[in-house]
Design a protein around this motif. Structure first.
Motif: not given
Length: 365
Positions: A44-68
Motif C-alpha cells: 500500500x504505497x499511496x492513498x487512492x481515489x481521494x474524493x472531492x470535498x474529502x479531508x484525509x488525516x495523514x498523521x495523528x501523533x500523540x506524545x512529545x516530539x518533532x516532525x523532521x
C-alpha cells in the motif's frame, strides 16, 4: 527559543515514520498490507481515489516530539482542463490541542511550487525534485499531539497521494519556551497601486520569522522588482525596523537577475541553500503552450529562508511587500497578482488565519 537548525537533540528519542504502509507509525507494524507479491512486499504505497470535498488525516501523533521530514508526490493534473491539483489540495497542520491550524496552505505553494506547477528546488528546508518529489525539512515540534490533514478541493478524485512523515518521539516533554512552526498562504489579485501587499499580519507573541515564498504574476510592463520587503517588529507603527533595498535584493539577486544570452537579455533563475529564483514561466513557454494552447502573463517563483538570519520578534510582527517597478522615467507604482507563503515560529496560541480563498480564486492566471 527553538533552534530551527537543531537536528541533534540531546534528549533521548525514538524514530518513527507514517505513510500508507504504516498509517499510525506503530513500531513493528510497517509493510503489513497484503500484496500480490506476498507478505511484506509493497502492499500500500499511496492513498487512492481521494474524493472531492474529502479531508484525509495523514498523521495523528500523540506524545512529545518533532516532525523532521515530510515527503509528498502526486500528479499535478487529473485532466488537461483540471490542471491545478497543487493549488486545489490544502495542507493543514495542528499542534497539541488547537482547533485552528498552524499551517494552512495549498500543497504546491508550501513546497515553493506555485501556479499549480512543480519546479526543481534545492534549498535547506524545502527540496522539490523531478518529478514532483516534494520535501520539507522544517523542524515541527509538538508537546502532546500533532495532526496533519489534506483536503481535496479539486473537481475530481485524486488517484494517488504518496506521502511519508518522519518524526521523533521524545522521552521527556519539550521546554515551555519551545516555538511552534507556522505557515500561511495569501493572495491579492490584483494589488492596489501605492498600497503595500501584506505577506503576514496579526502575529502576536514571541518567535522568529523563518522565510518567504513569493509567486508573482506580473500584469504591467517593465521591471517589476523595486519594491522593498518590510518587517514591522514589536512596537513599529508607521515605519519598519528592517526593510530590503528591493525585491530582487531581498531574494539575493541583483540587477534584475539579468544575463546576456544569444544577443538579448533575460532573467537568470537559480536555487541555493537559503534563497532562490527557481521558476520563470517564460523558460517553460513551449511546455505551457503545448499543454494549454494559450498565453499566460509572466510568472515568477522566489524564496528566501531566514535560517542563519532569523527575524526575531517579542510581541508582534507584520511583513509587507511594496509593488514598485522601474522604467525609463524611473520608479513607478505597480499593480500585479501576488501570492505568498510566510513561514515562522512562535509560542502558542497564535491568532486565527484569514479565511483561505476558494479553490477557483486560488487558480493562477
Amino acid at each position: 527559543m527553538h533552534n530551527i537548525l537543531d537536528l541533534t537533540k540531546t534528549q533521548p528519542f525514538v524514530s518513527r515514520a507514517i505513510n500508507a504502509e504504516n498509517p499510525h507509525g506503530k513500531p513493528g507494524q510497517a509493510a503489513m498490507t497484503p500484496s500480490i507479491l506476498g507478505p511484506s512486499r509493497k502492499g500500500s504505497p499511496a492513498l487512492r481515489n481521494i474524493a472531492p470535498g474529502t479531508t484525509v488525516t495523514l498523521a495523528d501523533i500523540s506524545g512529545s516530539g518533532e516532525i523532521s521530514h515530510i515527503w509528498f508526490t502526486l500528479d499535478e493534473r487529473t485532466t488537461d482542463a483540471d490542471c491545478f491539483v497543487l493549488r486545489d489540495l490544502v495542507l493543514r497542520m495542528y499542534w497539541d490541542d488547537e482547533t485552528e491550524p498552524s499551517v494552512e496552505c495549498p500543497i504546491g505553494d508550501f513546497f515553493c511550487c506555485g501556479f499549480g506547477r512543480a519546479t526543481t528546488i534545492t534549498s535547506i528546508p524545502v527540496v522539490s525534485l523531478p518529478t514532483r518529489g516534494l520535501n520539507s525539512y522544517w523542524p515541527m515540534p509538538f508537546r502532546s499531539h500533532a495532526r496533519i490533514t489534506v483536503e481535496n478541493q479539486h473537481p475530481n478524485p485524486i488517484p494517488d497521494l504518496f506521502y511519508q512523515i518522519d518524526y521523533r518521539l521524545y522521552d521527556e516533554p519539550l521546554a515551555e519556551n519551545t516555538t511552534m512552526f507556522h505557515a500561511q498562504w495569501r493572495r491579492q489579485n490584483p494589488t492596489q497601486p501605492a498600497e503595500d501587499y501584506v505577506i503576514l499580519d496579526g502575529v502576536h507573541g514571541s518567535g522568529h520569522y523563518a522565510g518567504t515564498y513569493l509567486a508573482l504574476t506580473t500584469l504591467e510592463r517593465h521591471w517589476w522588482g523595486e519594491g522593498e520587503v518590510k518587517f514591522y517588529i514589536d512596537e513599529d507603527t508607521n515605519y519598519p525596523t528592517i526593510c530590503s533595498t528591493g525585491t530582487e535584493d531581498y531574494f539575493g539577486g541583483a540587477w534584475s537577475f539579468a544575463r546576456q544570452q544569444d544577443g538579448h537579455t533575460e532573467e537568470q533563475t537559480f536555487s541555493t541553500s537559503y534563497l532562490g529564483y527557481p521558476y520563470y514561466s517564460r523558460h517553460d513557454e513551449l511546455i505551457h503552450n503545448n499543454y494549454h494552447n494559450d498565453d499566460i502573463p509572466p510568472q515568477r517563483g522566489l524564496y528566501r529562508w531566514h535560517i542563519p538570519d532569523p527575524i526575531v520578534f517579542r510581541t508582534n510582527l507584520k511583513v509587507t511587500l511594496q509593488q514598485i517597478g522601474s522604467a525609463y522615467r524611473g520608479a513607478f507604482e505597480r499593480s500585479d497578482d501576488v501570492a505568498t507563503v510566510a513561514y515562522w515560529y512562535q509560542q502558542e496560541p497564535h491568532s486565527a488565519f484569514p479565511s483561505l480563498d476558494a479553490a477557483e480564486q486560488r487558480w493562477p492566471r
